[in-house]
Design a protein around this motif. Structure first.
Motif, short mmCIF file in Angstrom:
data_model
loop_
_atom_site.label_atom_id
_atom_site.label_comp_id
_atom_site.label_asym_id
_atom_site.label_seq_id
_atom_site.Cartn_x
_atom_site.Cartn_y
_atom_site.Cartn_z
N GLU A 163 0.82 -1.21 0.00
CA GLU A 163 0.00 0.00 0.00
C GLU A 163 0.86 1.26 0.00
O GLU A 163 0.59 2.20 -0.75
CB GLU A 163 -0.91 0.02 1.23
CG GLU A 163 -2.08 -0.93 1.17
CD GLU A 163 -2.89 -0.91 2.47
OE1 GLU A 163 -2.81 0.10 3.23
OE2 GLU A 163 -3.58 -1.89 2.74
N ILE A 164 1.87 1.28 0.84
CA ILE A 164 2.75 2.45 0.91
C ILE A 164 3.50 2.63 -0.40
O ILE A 164 3.59 3.74 -0.93
CB ILE A 164 3.73 2.33 2.10
CG1 ILE A 164 2.94 2.44 3.41
CG2 ILE A 164 4.83 3.40 2.02
CD1 ILE A 164 3.74 2.08 4.64
N GLU B 92 2.61 1.64 -3.33
CA GLU B 92 1.64 2.07 -4.34
C GLU B 92 1.36 3.57 -4.22
O GLU B 92 1.24 4.27 -5.22
CB GLU B 92 0.34 1.28 -4.22
CG GLU B 92 -0.74 1.65 -5.21
CD GLU B 92 -0.36 1.34 -6.66
OE1 GLU B 92 -0.88 2.04 -7.55
OE2 GLU B 92 0.43 0.42 -6.89
N THR B 93 1.28 4.06 -3.00
CA THR B 93 1.07 5.48 -2.77
C THR B 93 2.25 6.31 -3.30
O THR B 93 2.07 7.36 -3.90
CB THR B 93 0.86 5.76 -1.28
OG1 THR B 93 -0.29 5.03 -0.84
CG2 THR B 93 0.65 7.24 -1.01
N PRO C 89 2.58 4.99 -7.93
CA PRO C 89 1.40 4.28 -8.44
C PRO C 89 1.60 3.66 -9.82
O PRO C 89 0.82 2.81 -10.23
CB PRO C 89 0.31 5.34 -8.46
CG PRO C 89 0.99 6.65 -8.34
CD PRO C 89 2.34 6.40 -7.76
#
Length: 100
Positions: free
Chosen positions: A91-92, A94-95, A98
């Motif tokens: 998640e991190i 991807e942030t 992206p």
């Protein structure tokens, strides 16, 4: 022209130390994985950079403080990414990137 070799060697060392963490941090972000990295090694690395930064502060030496503080930030980022569950690491990453 008088060359200050001590400053030159210190600058090369500081630059190399800071630059050495960039590829590892970027690899974690790009691959969304910390597989194969040692949590204990990065814990010791964080401790070392925290100690060097503190030493620099105590001596009032910006040439010790700045590069070691930057390296500490990179090492803490990598340490945190290793310590997190894989889902959170992804998640991190991807942030931060992206497109990968």
């Amino acid at each position: 022209m008088n060359i200050d070799w001590v400053t030159m060697v210190g600058t090369v060392g500081a630059t190399a130390s800071v630059a050495s963490f960039t590829p590892q941090a970027w690899k974690i972000i790009r691959e969304r994985s910390t597989e194969g990295l040692s949590l204990a090694m990065f814990a010791l690395t964080c401790l070392a950079f925290a100690a060097w930064t503190t030493f620099g502060v105590m001596k009032g030496e910006w040439t010790l403080i700045v590069p070691n503080a930057i390296c500490l930030v990179f090492a803490l980022f990598i340490f945190g990414m290793i310590a997190l569950p894989a889902r959170k690491t992804e998640e991190i990453a991807e942030t931060l990137d992206p497109e990968s």
